[in-house]
Design a protein around this motif. Structure first.
Motif, PDB file in Angstrom:
ATOM      1  N   LEU A 260       6.841   3.383   2.936  1.00 55.74           N
ATOM      2  CA  LEU A 260       5.819   2.429   2.500  1.00 55.74           C
ATOM      3  C   LEU A 260       4.674   2.339   3.497  1.00 55.74           C
ATOM      4  N   GLU A 261       4.986   2.377   4.771  1.00 54.37           N
ATOM      5  CA  GLU A 261       3.939   2.318   5.787  1.00 54.37           C
ATOM      6  C   GLU A 261       3.072   3.572   5.760  1.00 54.37           C
TER       7      GLU A 261
ATOM      8  N   GLU B  19       0.815   3.241   2.727  1.00 49.01           N
ATOM      9  CA  GLU B  19      -0.239   2.247   2.988  1.00 49.01           C
ATOM     10  C   GLU B  19      -1.305   2.805   3.915  1.00 49.01           C
TER      11      GLU B  19
END
Length: 96
Positions: A56-57, A60
Motif C-alpha cells: 500500500l505504501e 501510494e
C-alpha cells in the motif's frame, strides 16, 4: 529536550527492545506441535500485514510521485507489536 520526554522515550525504547527480543526468542524456541502451529500462524499473520502495508505504501508513493521514505526502526517495531498481539490471540484461541 525536556527530561519527561527523554524518560518517556527511554521507556518506549526499552519496551520495544523487549518486544523484539520476545519475538526472536519465541521464534527460536523449540516446542510441541501445538506451539509450532501457534508461532506459525502468528508469523504468517505478521508477514501478511507487513507485506500488505508495504505494498500500500509503494502504491501510494507511486501515485503521488514521491520517493520512498520507509523508516526501518518504525517498521521493526510495528512488526514486533503485530507479532506479539497475534501470538497472544492464537495462544488464547488454541489454549496456550
Amino acid at each position: 529536550m525536556p527530561l519527561g520526554a527523554m524518560v518517556f522515550l527511554g521507556v518506549v525504547l526499552v519496551v520495544f527492545a523487549a518486544l523484539d527480543l520476545f519475538m526472536l526468542f519465541s521464534l527460536l524456541k523449540p516446542g510441541d506441535e501445538r506451539n509450532q502451529i501457534i508461532v506459525w500462524k502468528a508469523s504468517a499473520f505478521t508477514l501478511l500485514a507487513m507485506v500488505g502495508a508495504s505494498v500500500l505504501e509503494v502504491i501510494e508513493n507511486f501515485i503521488r510521485a514521491q520517493p520512498m521514505a520507509i523508516n526501518p526502526f518504525v517498521q521493526l517495531e510495528i512488526a514486533a507489536i503485530l507479532y506479539f498481539a497475534s501470538l497472544m490471540y492464537y495462544k488464547r484461541q488454541h489454549g496456550g
